[in-house]
Scaffold this motif. Structure first.
Motif, PDB file in Angstrom:
ATOM      1  N   VAL A 107      -9.003  10.449   3.889  1.00  0.00           N
ATOM      2  CA  VAL A 107      -9.238   8.999   3.945  1.00  0.00           C
ATOM      3  C   VAL A 107     -10.688   8.794   4.378  1.00  0.00           C
ATOM      4  O   VAL A 107     -11.120   9.359   5.384  1.00  0.00           O
ATOM      5  CB  VAL A 107      -8.292   8.335   4.974  1.00  0.00           C
ATOM      6  N   GLN A 163     -11.611   3.141   2.271  1.00  0.00           N
ATOM      7  CA  GLN A 163     -11.632   1.742   2.680  1.00  0.00           C
ATOM      8  C   GLN A 163     -12.997   1.378   3.245  1.00  0.00           C
ATOM      9  O   GLN A 163     -13.533   2.064   4.112  1.00  0.00           O
ATOM     10  CB  GLN A 163     -10.562   1.426   3.734  1.00  0.00           C
ATOM     11  N   ILE A 165      -8.125   8.178  -0.179  1.00  0.00           N
ATOM     12  CA  ILE A 165      -8.080   6.716  -0.036  1.00  0.00           C
ATOM     13  C   ILE A 165      -9.381   6.313   0.648  1.00  0.00           C
ATOM     14  O   ILE A 165      -9.767   6.914   1.655  1.00  0.00           O
ATOM     15  CB  ILE A 165      -6.864   6.264   0.804  1.00  0.00           C
ATOM     16  N   PHE A 205      -3.393   4.800   6.428  1.00  0.00           N
ATOM     17  CA  PHE A 205      -3.549   5.505   5.154  1.00  0.00           C
ATOM     18  C   PHE A 205      -3.412   7.020   5.349  1.00  0.00           C
ATOM     19  O   PHE A 205      -2.777   7.710   4.533  1.00  0.00           O
ATOM     20  CB  PHE A 205      -4.914   5.188   4.531  1.00  0.00           C
ATOM     21  N   TYR A 264       0.845  -1.202   0.000  1.00  0.00           N
ATOM     22  CA  TYR A 264       0.000   0.000   0.000  1.00  0.00           C
ATOM     23  C   TYR A 264       0.882   1.253   0.000  1.00  0.00           C
ATOM     24  O   TYR A 264       0.607   2.221  -0.699  1.00  0.00           O
ATOM     25  CB  TYR A 264      -0.925   0.021   1.218  1.00  0.00           C
ATOM     26  N   VAL A 267       0.697   4.084  -2.833  1.00  0.00           N
ATOM     27  CA  VAL A 267       0.342   5.467  -2.478  1.00  0.00           C
ATOM     28  C   VAL A 267       1.458   6.433  -2.913  1.00  0.00           C
ATOM     29  O   VAL A 267       1.192   7.486  -3.496  1.00  0.00           O
ATOM     30  CB  VAL A 267       0.053   5.587  -0.955  1.00  0.00           C
ATOM     31  N   GLY A 289      -9.283   8.110  -6.618  1.00  0.00           N
ATOM     32  CA  GLY A 289      -8.303   7.767  -5.583  1.00  0.00           C
ATOM     33  C   GLY A 289      -8.041   6.276  -5.529  1.00  0.00           C
ATOM     34  O   GLY A 289      -8.264   5.545  -6.490  1.00  0.00           O
ATOM     35  N   LEU A 290      -7.557   5.859  -4.355  1.00  0.00           N
ATOM     36  CA  LEU A 290      -7.255   4.444  -4.099  1.00  0.00           C
ATOM     37  C   LEU A 290      -8.420   3.865  -3.290  1.00  0.00           C
ATOM     38  O   LEU A 290      -8.851   4.476  -2.316  1.00  0.00           O
ATOM     39  CB  LEU A 290      -5.954   4.358  -3.293  1.00  0.00           C
ATOM     40  N   SER A 299      -9.924   0.406  -1.245  1.00  0.00           N
ATOM     41  CA  SER A 299      -9.611  -0.880  -0.627  1.00  0.00           C
ATOM     42  C   SER A 299     -10.892  -1.454  -0.021  1.00  0.00           C
ATOM     43  O   SER A 299     -11.549  -0.791   0.788  1.00  0.00           O
ATOM     44  CB  SER A 299      -8.545  -0.632   0.456  1.00  0.00           C
TER      45      SER A 299
END
Ligand SMILES: C[S@@+](CC[C@H](N)C(=O)[O-])C[C@H]1O[C@@H](n2cnc3c(N)ncnc32)[C@H](O)[C@@H]1O
Length: 224
Positions: A92, A65, A63, A77, A51, A55, A136-137, A139
């Motif tokens: 986040v 999640q 991010i 994160f 991760y 990132v 973004g990311l 998860s």
């Protein structure tokens, strides 16, 4: 000699890796006891390393999640965004059907927590309003049944831009190679998702050099 070497590579090596993976995953005193800055974090440290790489390389503007639990990962994160000196408005998002007391004590200014089912249209709407068209990311670490993960993959793929990552966590369960009795889960959801979606591919090179990942075959990279 070369026959022996090739036997080791083809037959023994994968068996040893899977054996260690199962041993590590099912031991009570390993990853399940890990904490990050005092917050329990339900992750394999090898995956936290990945991760970090993702990132640093992709510099996501947020991010997200699903599945917060005790809050260790969202804090991790947020700390990564600090370390890469992300813009002050980089945040986040954590979504959990029931936010724990511990997660509620998180005070990091980048963290935004939502309580509810990650596939509830009302929650998704609030998240959309917050990210306001940015990518973004993502998860996915909430309900690990095949149906729920598949729903999440379809909902949250649009939050990932080209070059970004959509990570279906715990693809190792249901015998891949751990927790054989689980039933269809994230691994099966990813298989079904990739059959119809050509925007994402598995980035197996990312984790294979470390031999295994709890999310192996679940690190999806958006290519178009
Ligand atoms: C494996 S834990 C998450 C661990 C956390 N991501 C970490 O790395 O420390 C799974 C979490 O998903 C939450 N969860 C289960 N079903 C959910 C759903 N339908 N929507 C959102 N969260 C859910 C549970 O309450 C639990 O806290």
């Amino acid at each position: 000699m070369s026959v022996l070497r090739s036997y080791f590579k083809r037959k023994l090596r994968p068996k040893i890796i899977d054996y260690f993976h199962r041993f590590y995953y099912h031991s009570n005193d390993t990853w399940f006891k890990n904490t990050f800055l005092g917050y329990e974090i339900r992750q394999c440290p090898l995956d936290l390393q990945l991760y970090q790489e993702v990132v640093a390389r992709t510099r996501p503007s947020f991010i997200l999640q699903t599945g917060v639990n005790q809050g260790g990962s969202v804090l991790y994160f947020a700390s990564l965004l600090d370390l890469i000196k992300a813009d002050a408005d980089g945040f986040v998002i954590g979504i959990d059907v029931t936010l724990t007391e511990r997660a509620r004590t998180l005070t990091h200014p980048r963290i935004r927590l939502f309580e509810g089912d990650s596939t509830d249209p009302a929650i998704v709407q609030q998240v959309k309003a917050l990210v306001a068209g940015r990518t973004g990311l993502v998860s996915l670490d909430s309900d690990h049944s095949r149906g729920h993960v598949l729903k999440e993959l379809h909902i949250y793929k649009e939050f990932v831009g080209i070059g970004g990552y959509l990570v279906a966590e715990d693809t190792n369960i249901n015998g891949h190679p751990v927790a054989r009795q689980w039933g269809p889960g994230p691994f099966e959801a990813v298989e079904e998702f990739l059959e119809l979606d050509y925007c994402f591919v598995r980035d197996d090179e990312l984790w294979q050099r470390n031999l295994f990942s709890f999310h192996q075959y679940g690190w999806l990279k958006r290519i178009q």
